[in-house]
Write a protein that holds these residues in place. Structure first.
Motif, mmCIF file in Angstrom:
data_model
loop_
_atom_site.group_PDB
_atom_site.id
_atom_site.type_symbol
_atom_site.label_atom_id
_atom_site.label_comp_id
_atom_site.label_asym_id
_atom_site.label_seq_id
_atom_site.Cartn_x
_atom_site.Cartn_y
_atom_site.Cartn_z
ATOM 1 N N LEU A 67 14.379 3.553 1.306
ATOM 2 C CA LEU A 67 13.773 4.106 0.098
ATOM 3 C C LEU A 67 13.413 5.575 0.284
ATOM 4 N N GLN A 68 13.483 6.047 1.532
ATOM 5 C CA GLN A 68 13.175 7.433 1.881
ATOM 6 C C GLN A 68 11.788 7.827 1.381
ATOM 7 N N ASP A 69 10.837 6.927 1.602
ATOM 8 C CA ASP A 69 9.474 7.181 1.133
ATOM 9 C C ASP A 69 8.600 7.733 2.255
ATOM 10 N N ARG A 70 7.967 8.868 1.997
ATOM 11 C CA ARG A 70 7.037 9.460 2.945
ATOM 12 C C ARG A 70 5.676 9.758 2.316
ATOM 13 N N SER A 71 5.571 9.586 1.007
ATOM 14 C CA SER A 71 4.352 10.037 0.341
ATOM 15 C C SER A 71 3.557 8.927 -0.330
ATOM 16 N N VAL A 72 4.228 7.973 -0.970
ATOM 17 C CA VAL A 72 3.503 6.930 -1.703
ATOM 18 C C VAL A 72 2.800 5.981 -0.736
ATOM 19 N N ILE A 73 3.539 5.505 0.250
ATOM 20 C CA ILE A 73 2.972 4.607 1.267
ATOM 21 C C ILE A 73 2.519 5.465 2.442
ATOM 22 N N ARG A 74 1.220 5.578 2.606
ATOM 23 C CA ARG A 74 0.667 6.529 3.565
ATOM 24 C C ARG A 74 0.449 5.939 4.952
ATOM 25 N N GLN A 75 0.295 4.624 5.026
ATOM 26 C CA GLN A 75 0.024 4.028 6.326
ATOM 27 C C GLN A 75 0.642 2.647 6.436
ATOM 28 N N VAL A 76 0.852 2.238 7.668
ATOM 29 C CA VAL A 76 1.441 0.931 7.965
ATOM 30 C C VAL A 76 0.444 0.159 8.817
ATOM 31 N N ILE A 77 0.133 -1.070 8.400
ATOM 32 C CA ILE A 77 -0.838 -1.911 9.096
ATOM 33 C C ILE A 77 -0.096 -2.847 10.036
ATOM 34 N N ASP A 78 -0.548 -2.935 11.281
ATOM 35 C CA ASP A 78 0.063 -3.863 12.228
ATOM 36 C C ASP A 78 -1.012 -4.384 13.175
ATOM 37 N N ILE A 79 -0.944 -5.685 13.476
ATOM 38 C CA ILE A 79 -1.973 -6.299 14.318
ATOM 39 C C ILE A 79 -1.697 -6.129 15.804
ATOM 40 N N ASN A 80 -0.541 -5.584 16.156
ATOM 41 C CA ASN A 80 -0.239 -5.288 17.560
ATOM 42 C C ASN A 80 -1.071 -4.072 17.983
ATOM 43 N N PRO A 81 -2.067 -4.247 18.848
ATOM 44 C CA PRO A 81 -2.946 -3.120 19.207
ATOM 45 C C PRO A 81 -2.225 -1.984 19.921
ATOM 46 N N ALA B 151 -0.392 0.660 1.147
ATOM 47 C CA ALA B 151 -0.102 0.475 2.570
ATOM 48 C C ALA B 151 0.911 -0.648 2.730
ATOM 49 N N ILE B 152 1.594 -0.639 3.860
ATOM 50 C CA ILE B 152 2.511 -1.726 4.222
ATOM 51 C C ILE B 152 1.843 -2.554 5.298
ATOM 52 N N TRP B 153 2.017 -3.889 5.213
ATOM 53 C CA TRP B 153 1.523 -4.757 6.289
ATOM 54 C C TRP B 153 2.725 -5.240 7.102
ATOM 55 N N GLY B 154 2.782 -4.798 8.355
ATOM 56 C CA GLY B 154 3.880 -5.164 9.245
ATOM 57 C C GLY B 154 4.658 -3.925 9.645
ATOM 58 N N GLY B 155 4.540 -3.511 10.912
ATOM 59 C CA GLY B 155 5.192 -2.291 11.375
ATOM 60 C C GLY B 155 6.424 -2.541 12.209
ATOM 61 N N GLY B 156 7.201 -3.558 11.852
ATOM 62 C CA GLY B 156 8.394 -3.901 12.612
ATOM 63 C C GLY B 156 9.680 -3.473 11.936
ATOM 64 N N ALA B 157 10.752 -4.240 12.185
ATOM 65 C CA ALA B 157 12.083 -3.881 11.714
ATOM 66 C C ALA B 157 12.148 -3.771 10.199
ATOM 67 N N LYS B 158 11.546 -4.726 9.497
ATOM 68 C CA LYS B 158 11.606 -4.714 8.042
ATOM 69 C C LYS B 158 10.955 -3.460 7.465
ATOM 70 N N ALA B 159 9.829 -3.036 8.030
ATOM 71 C CA ALA B 159 9.145 -1.848 7.529
ATOM 72 C C ALA B 159 9.987 -0.603 7.752
#
Length: 393
Positions: free
Chosen positions: A324-338, A309-317
């Motif tokens: 990297l054109q990744d759609r399969s290895v990283i399945r979800q993105v974690i973000d604390i913004n509800p 998973a990635i932590w941070g769903g902003g510009a960098k993510a």
């Protein structure tokens, strides 16, 4: 390197292209309700030019017609305790420096309004916020009731507001003609002795020094180093009072006042442009190697069957996943913004989850998009009883 039109800041004709990237999402803060719609979002090309005379970087392929900001756009950072603490310290300093007690504050590009509300609460000030992404039903907390909000863009027609402090955070990098924008602001200030200016932008000096290619996004059409930011203000008739590189040098800030005579001045930034030129020359090769390293790492993780998973769903993510054109290895993105929960990231379409969602599907590997939040993230994971391997992007 190929030749490009004159620099939008200093008009020098010695600039050249140093980095190109095709088909990137044009809006990183516009999240989607469906993965398919997120993947088919509008895209544009990036072709960055560098001016060796003033240090300005700009996207020569930028088309403002591709962008359409509205209330769905959300790039708020204030849900992070780290960022909130920084903002509160900034508010306290600006309040003291400019004696902001019972004054009028105008915020250009106020986003969801949190920074302006804090400034108004700190000194019982009056505020006026301008941003097409502002949501009237969302604000809460002290200071919001002291602000008049508008979904329109700021213009010189708003000169009647007579601001004591005019602020703009993380907006100027979205402006393709920085000089015209600043001159418009200059014309909107009827009393230069009264109005102080505070701007904050990403710092291209750090981006090229660290090879932080994930920070290159389409909607950031203008990238400033200390020298180019000061030059833009002086060229537009402002006297520069102060520049700084806060937030571990990730940001660049400037404080200024309009010069009534229209001839700006600056105490100087002390920036070594020769060093910046060398870093720009090596950026293309360094970022290519960085992307290849990450592609190999993702491939290895896929072979190992890791849950990533990635932590941070902003510009960098958005930059990281789309480059990297990744759609399969990283399945979800974690973000604390509800407000991002359950939405999908533009371009690659990963679903955004809140930290509390991890209990149902805990990752064994987490990619941290911004190292400044490492302690904050580690504490959050520990509270949930999780100890995944943490990699800094």
């Amino acid at each position: 390197m190929s030749s490009v039109p004159p620099c939008p800041v200093c008009a020098a004709d010695t600039g050249s292209i140093f980095f190109e990237l095709g088909s990137q999402p044009v809006l990183i803060g516009l999240l989607w309700e469906e993965a398919g719609a997120a993947r088919s979002c509008r895209k544009g090309d990036i072709s960055l030019a560098f001016c060796p005379e003033c240090g300005f970087v700009w996207n020569t392929r930028f088309d403002p017609g591709l962008l359409d900001y509205d209330q769905r756009y959300d790039n708020s950072l204030h849900f992070s305790p780290t960022f909130q603490a920084y903002t509160e310290t900034l508010v306290a300093r600006l309040t003291e420096t400019y004696a902001l007690q019972g004054k009028t504050i105008v915020d250009i590009g106020c986003g969801k309004g949190d920074f302006l509300a804090l400034l108004c609460a700190a000194g019982a000030n009056r505020g006026y916020g301008f941003d097409p992404s502002f949501e009237g039903e969302r604000p809460s907390g002290p200071g919001f009731e002291r602000v008049v909000w508008s979904n329109s863009y700021y213009s010189e027609e708003h000169a009647k507001l007579q601001a004591d402090l005019l602020t703009s955070r993380f907006v100027f990098e979205h402006i393709p003609d920085p000089i015209a924008f600043l001159r418009m602001i200059h014309r909107s200030i009827p009393d230069p002795s009264r109005t102080a200016i505070y701007f904050e932008v990403p710092n291209i000096d750090l981006i090229v020094r660290q090879g932080s290619v994930w920070d290159i996004i389409y909607e950031h059409c203008s990238y400033f180093a200390p020298a180019s930011l000061a030059r833009a203000f002086t060229e537009s008739g402002f006297d520069v009072l102060r520049t700084d590189e806060p937030y571990q040098q990730q940001f660049l800030s400037i404080e200024a006042r309009a010069n009534p005579a229209g001839a700006g001045s600056s105490p100087g930034t002390g920036e070594n442009l020769a060093q910046l030129r060398a870093q720009v020359r090596s950026f293309a090769q360094g970022q290519q190697q960085k992307r290849e390293t990450w592609r190999e790492r993702l491939q290895q993780w896929q072979q190992e069957g890791r849950s990533v998973a990635i932590w941070g769903g902003g510009a960098k993510a958005v930059g990281f996943l789309n480059m990297l054109q990744d759609r399969s290895v990283i399945r979800q993105v974690i973000d604390i913004n509800p407000f991002k929960r359950g939405k999908f990231l533009p371009g690659t379409g990963q679903r955004i989850v809140s930290p509390e969602d991890l209990a149902a599907d805990p990752p064994d590997t987490v990619v941290l998009m911004n190292p400044i939040y490492r302690s904050e993230v580690e504490q959050s994971l520990a509270r949930m009883g999780m100890g995944p391997v943490l990699f800094e992007a």
